[in-house]
Design a protein around this motif. Structure first.
Motif, PDB file in Angstrom:
ATOM      1  N   VAL A 120      -3.229 -28.117 -37.154  1.00 28.57           N
ATOM      2  CA  VAL A 120      -3.047 -27.470 -36.204  1.00 28.57           C
ATOM      3  C   VAL A 120      -4.032 -26.332 -35.846  1.00 28.57           C
ATOM      4  CG1 VAL A 120      -0.708 -28.134 -35.653  1.00 28.57           C
ATOM      5  CG2 VAL A 120      -1.340 -25.783 -36.775  1.00 28.57           C
ATOM      6  N   GLY A 121      -5.299 -26.323 -36.683  1.00 26.13           N
ATOM      7  CA  GLY A 121      -6.238 -25.215 -36.645  1.00 26.13           C
ATOM      8  C   GLY A 121      -7.293 -25.802 -35.528  1.00 26.13           C
ATOM      9  N   LYS A 122      -8.079 -24.651 -35.141  1.00 25.88           N
ATOM     10  CA  LYS A 122      -9.084 -24.832 -34.257  1.00 25.88           C
ATOM     11  C   LYS A 122      -9.893 -26.216 -34.578  1.00 25.88           C
ATOM     12  CE  LYS A 122     -12.630 -22.362 -31.558  1.00 25.88           C
ATOM     13  NZ  LYS A 122     -13.156 -20.996 -31.393  1.00 25.88           N
ATOM     14  N   LYS A 123     -10.327 -26.116 -35.850  1.00 26.13           N
ATOM     15  CA  LYS A 123     -11.117 -27.183 -36.211  1.00 26.13           C
ATOM     16  C   LYS A 123     -10.568 -28.618 -36.569  1.00 26.13           C
ATOM     17  CE  LYS A 123     -15.235 -25.485 -35.345  1.00 26.13           C
ATOM     18  NZ  LYS A 123     -16.074 -26.334 -34.501  1.00 26.13           N
ATOM     19  N   ASP A 124      -9.300 -28.615 -36.363  1.00 25.14           N
ATOM     20  CA  ASP A 124      -8.454 -29.999 -36.717  1.00 25.14           C
ATOM     21  C   ASP A 124      -8.420 -30.853 -35.698  1.00 25.14           C
ATOM     22  OD1 ASP A 124      -7.327 -29.229 -39.514  1.00 25.14           O
ATOM     23  OD2 ASP A 124      -6.098 -27.757 -38.652  1.00 25.14           O
ATOM     24  N   LEU A 125      -9.642 -31.456 -35.916  1.00 24.96           N
ATOM     25  CA  LEU A 125      -9.784 -32.217 -34.703  1.00 24.96           C
ATOM     26  C   LEU A 125      -9.451 -33.750 -34.649  1.00 24.96           C
ATOM     27  CD1 LEU A 125     -13.512 -31.092 -34.679  1.00 24.96           C
ATOM     28  CD2 LEU A 125     -11.692 -30.561 -33.137  1.00 24.96           C
ATOM     29  N   MET A 126      -8.812 -34.312 -36.025  1.00 27.16           N
ATOM     30  CA  MET A 126      -8.582 -35.782 -36.355  1.00 27.16           C
ATOM     31  C   MET A 126      -7.433 -36.226 -35.159  1.00 27.16           C
ATOM     32  SD  MET A 126      -9.329 -38.387 -37.744  1.00 27.16           S
ATOM     33  CE  MET A 126     -10.167 -37.501 -39.041  1.00 27.16           C
ATOM     34  N   HIS A 127      -6.522 -35.212 -34.644  1.00 28.32           N
ATOM     35  CA  HIS A 127      -5.777 -35.834 -33.552  1.00 28.32           C
ATOM     36  C   HIS A 127      -6.617 -36.620 -32.229  1.00 28.32           C
ATOM     37  CE1 HIS A 127      -1.743 -35.076 -35.037  1.00 28.32           C
ATOM     38  NE2 HIS A 127      -2.343 -33.967 -35.611  1.00 28.32           N
ATOM     39  N   ASP A 128      -7.531 -35.563 -31.889  1.00 29.87           N
ATOM     40  CA  ASP A 128      -8.452 -35.745 -30.726  1.00 29.87           C
ATOM     41  C   ASP A 128      -9.210 -36.966 -31.038  1.00 29.87           C
ATOM     42  OD1 ASP A 128      -7.205 -33.834 -29.361  1.00 29.87           O
ATOM     43  OD2 ASP A 128      -8.794 -32.467 -29.449  1.00 29.87           O
ATOM     44  N   VAL A 129      -9.702 -36.989 -32.120  1.00 25.53           N
ATOM     45  CA  VAL A 129     -10.673 -38.260 -32.570  1.00 25.53           C
ATOM     46  C   VAL A 129      -9.986 -39.697 -32.569  1.00 25.53           C
ATOM     47  CG1 VAL A 129     -11.978 -39.222 -34.524  1.00 25.53           C
ATOM     48  CG2 VAL A 129     -12.184 -36.717 -34.088  1.00 25.53           C
ATOM     49  N   LEU A 130      -8.581 -39.462 -33.010  1.00 26.96           N
ATOM     50  CA  LEU A 130      -8.027 -40.811 -33.174  1.00 26.96           C
ATOM     51  C   LEU A 130      -7.916 -41.453 -31.753  1.00 26.96           C
ATOM     52  CD1 LEU A 130      -5.568 -40.045 -36.116  1.00 26.96           C
ATOM     53  CD2 LEU A 130      -7.346 -41.896 -36.005  1.00 26.96           C
ATOM     54  N   ASP A 131      -7.361 -40.304 -30.823  1.00 27.77           N
ATOM     55  CA  ASP A 131      -6.909 -40.524 -29.340  1.00 27.77           C
ATOM     56  C   ASP A 131      -8.197 -41.381 -28.622  1.00 27.77           C
ATOM     57  OD1 ASP A 131      -4.376 -39.632 -29.915  1.00 27.77           O
ATOM     58  OD2 ASP A 131      -4.639 -37.724 -28.804  1.00 27.77           O
ATOM     59  N   GLU A 132      -9.274 -40.707 -29.069  1.00 28.13           N
ATOM     60  CA  GLU A 132     -10.450 -41.010 -28.142  1.00 28.13           C
ATOM     61  C   GLU A 132     -11.045 -42.282 -28.638  1.00 28.13           C
ATOM     62  OE1 GLU A 132     -13.217 -37.569 -27.704  1.00 28.13           O
ATOM     63  OE2 GLU A 132     -11.359 -36.363 -27.309  1.00 28.13           O
ATOM     64  N   ILE A 133     -10.740 -42.610 -30.026  1.00 28.30           N
ATOM     65  CA  ILE A 133     -11.417 -43.919 -30.235  1.00 28.30           C
ATOM     66  C   ILE A 133     -10.455 -45.106 -29.989  1.00 28.30           C
ATOM     67  CG2 ILE A 133     -12.879 -43.085 -32.253  1.00 28.30           C
ATOM     68  CD1 ILE A 133     -10.838 -44.440 -34.114  1.00 28.30           C
ATOM     69  N   GLY A 134      -9.094 -44.831 -29.337  1.00 27.60           N
ATOM     70  CA  GLY A 134      -8.095 -46.035 -29.026  1.00 27.60           C
ATOM     71  C   GLY A 134      -7.114 -46.295 -30.123  1.00 27.60           C
ATOM     72  N   ALA A 135      -7.189 -45.433 -31.134  1.00 30.46           N
ATOM     73  CA  ALA A 135      -6.192 -45.621 -32.191  1.00 30.46           C
ATOM     74  C   ALA A 135      -4.638 -45.092 -31.703  1.00 30.46           C
ATOM     75  CB  ALA A 135      -6.425 -44.753 -33.470  1.00 30.46           C
ATOM     76  N   GLN A 136      -3.536 -46.023 -32.077  1.00 30.13           N
ATOM     77  CA  GLN A 136      -2.290 -45.895 -31.779  1.00 30.13           C
ATOM     78  C   GLN A 136      -1.656 -44.961 -33.029  1.00 30.13           C
ATOM     79  OE1 GLN A 136       0.170 -49.013 -31.383  1.00 30.13           O
ATOM     80  NE2 GLN A 136       1.980 -47.900 -30.860  1.00 30.13           N
ATOM     81  N   LYS A 137      -1.334 -44.001 -32.865  1.00 29.62           N
ATOM     82  CA  LYS A 137      -0.483 -43.202 -33.919  1.00 29.62           C
ATOM     83  C   LYS A 137       0.962 -43.630 -33.917  1.00 29.62           C
ATOM     84  CE  LYS A 137      -3.095 -38.828 -32.755  1.00 29.62           C
ATOM     85  NZ  LYS A 137      -2.901 -37.693 -31.961  1.00 29.62           N
ATOM     86  N   LEU A 138       1.198 -44.042 -35.279  1.00 30.34           N
ATOM     87  CA  LEU A 138       2.679 -44.617 -35.729  1.00 30.34           C
ATOM     88  C   LEU A 138       3.356 -43.321 -36.309  1.00 30.34           C
ATOM     89  CD1 LEU A 138       1.299 -47.705 -37.251  1.00 30.34           C
ATOM     90  CD2 LEU A 138       2.043 -47.569 -34.977  1.00 30.34           C
ATOM     91  N   PHE A 139       2.904 -42.342 -36.964  1.00 27.98           N
ATOM     92  CA  PHE A 139       3.810 -41.327 -37.306  1.00 27.98           C
ATOM     93  C   PHE A 139       2.950 -39.973 -37.561  1.00 27.98           C
ATOM     94  CE2 PHE A 139       2.373 -43.132 -41.307  1.00 27.98           C
ATOM     95  CZ  PHE A 139       2.124 -42.055 -42.034  1.00 27.98           C
ATOM     96  N   TYR A 140       3.463 -38.652 -37.429  1.00 22.57           N
ATOM     97  CA  TYR A 140       3.014 -37.607 -37.611  1.00 22.57           C
ATOM     98  C   TYR A 140       3.966 -36.574 -38.204  1.00 22.57           C
ATOM     99  CZ  TYR A 140       0.746 -33.167 -36.845  1.00 22.57           C
ATOM    100  OH  TYR A 140       0.061 -31.864 -36.877  1.00 22.57           O
ATOM    101  N   LEU A 141       3.835 -35.777 -39.122  1.00 26.75           N
ATOM    102  CA  LEU A 141       4.698 -34.863 -39.558  1.00 26.75           C
ATOM    103  C   LEU A 141       5.968 -35.443 -39.992  1.00 26.75           C
ATOM    104  CD1 LEU A 141       4.389 -32.046 -36.807  1.00 26.75           C
ATOM    105  CD2 LEU A 141       3.570 -32.042 -38.821  1.00 26.75           C
TER     106      LEU A 141
END
Length: 411
Positions: A267-288
């Motif tokens: 959840v840091g300022k440079k933890d960008l993977m969440h946004d990257v996955l969203d913007e390439i159209g990936a569907q998240k199946l789980f987190y945390l």
């Protein structure tokens, strides 16, 4: 913890790792592409089709030991005091094959592995004879089939030898060689991409600036992937730049069946993977998922391919890689031989911590006992894993005592 919802409804957070893994594996289609490889290159491969014995193996009756091929009826009642006397008609060594007409009171000296002529129905081991050359004295009676490996002892013609989607090991190779096979049609191996993110990462051999570290996780992941005989199809380090990360992730997806990323998942300022996955159209199946270390691990699907986004902490990355990766490739290959073993053992060292979350603790198992040889357990530490061969799976809120039975997951 409130459970984040995805657009389709199911909760993404707070899941057990078993549920998280199921969400990934149920979305994977097994690889059906095949390649043909020489038999001496088939070790570790997964055969595409069931393999049946083309002929009986062995294809003739063989002597199981050195001795004499005889007729049981000719040595009935033989003993030390009254041996049966037989004429030695010939000698057969392994590789010899001759047809004999039966003559009453005859025998053939025979060596282990030689074809037993049809007119004889037993082999007497040479220690039960006087080992004569022209005539032989036999000191013991025999039963039909004694010391003879029958035709088809290993496999009868048409028998199933190796089921489809089996991982070929040394025994399998021996079986295939015994059939005279020179090549094998196998499932194409998975192509796995590794994308390491973090502006602090430097590849070994590159110039190290203050504040940088050499990337180590990708080397451990690559070693694991290649150790299974799989191809690392893409391997990059990319800094904390959203556009570059998107570009590299798309490129990785194009040339792989499974993508592993490290870093950028918290959840840091440079933890960008969440946004990257969203913007390439990936569907998240789980987190945390409910596991430590590596709670921030993200599981996604994009274009039918799994993206497993691991922590940037080495131990956290490796522990979660070991948990998820092998079931994923087992599903891709349609072969459970890739699954790591889980078993129970007895705790032989004290573990006094009561964890708020389920935890994978680095450990060493030997002779059914678990030892905690590592001095530190931080997720950023991995050097002490050289003393470990398993993870102790500790449930949340449980206080363990010496002698308790615990679950371990083999590395």
């Amino acid at each position: 913890m409130s459970k984040e919802e995805n657009k389709d409804g199911p909760a993404l957070t707070g899941l057990s790792i078993e549920t998280a893994l199921y969400r990934l594996t149920e979305r994977i289609r097994p690889i059906d592409e095949t390649v043909t490889v020489p038999l001496d290159k088939a070790m570790g491969a997964v055969n595409a089709e069931a393999i049946h014995a083309p002929e009986a193996v062995p294809s003739f009756r063989r002597a199981a030991m050195d001795g004499y091929a005889v007729r049981v009826s000719d040595i009935a009642g033989a003993s030390e005091e009254k041996p049966a006397q037989l004429k030695v008609a010939d000698e057969l060594c392994a590789g010899d094959f001759r047809v004999f007409p039966y003559a009453s009171g005859s025998a053939v000296r025979i060596m282990t592995g030689a074809a037993v002529p049809d007119v004889f129905d037993a082999v007497v081991k040479q220690e039960d004879t006087d080992q004569g050359d022209k005539m032989v004295s036999v000191f013991t009676p025999a039963e039909e089939g004694m010391n003879i490996c029958p035709l088809g002892e290993e496999f009868s013609k048409g028998a199933l030898a190796i089921p489809a989607r089996s991982r070929i090991g040394r025994i399998g190779l021996g079986i295939l060689a015994s059939f005279g096979m020179t090549e094998l049609t196998v499932i194409r191996s998975p192509r796995v991409a590794v994308l390491s993110t973090g502006s602090e990462l430097v590849a070994p051999g590159d110039i190290m600036l203050p504040g940088h570290i050499y990337g180590s996780i990708s080397f451990m992941l690559r070693a694991s992937i290649q150790g299974e005989g799989f191809e690392v199809s893409y391997d990059r380090i990319v800094g904390d730049d959203k556009e570059l990360m998107k570009k590299e992730l798309k490129a990785a997806l194009e040339c792989s069946d499974l993508v592993l990323t490290t870093g950028g998942v918290s959840v840091g300022k440079k933890d960008l993977m969440h946004d990257v996955l969203d913007e390439i159209g990936a569907q998240k199946l789980f987190y945390l998922a409910d596991i430590q270390p590596g709670t921030p691990t993200i599981g996604s699907i994009c274009g039918g391919k799994v993206i497993l986004s691991l922590s940037g902490n080495p131990y956290a990355a490796l522990a979660n890689f070991d948990y998820y990766f092998f079931p994923l490739v087992a599903r891709l290959m349609g072969c459970d031989a890739y699954l790591k073993k889980t078993k129970e053992a007895i705790l032989a060292d004290p573990y006094e911590k009561v964890n708020r979350s389920r935890r994978l603790v680095r450990a060493y198992e030997e002779n059914g006992q678990v030892f905690l040889r590592a001095a530190g357990h931080k997720s950023s530490m991995f050097g002490n894993l050289t003393n470990c061969n398993c993870y102790m799976d500790v449930p949340a809120g449980v206080r363990l005592s010496l002698g308790d039975r615990v679950t371990i997951r083999c590395m």
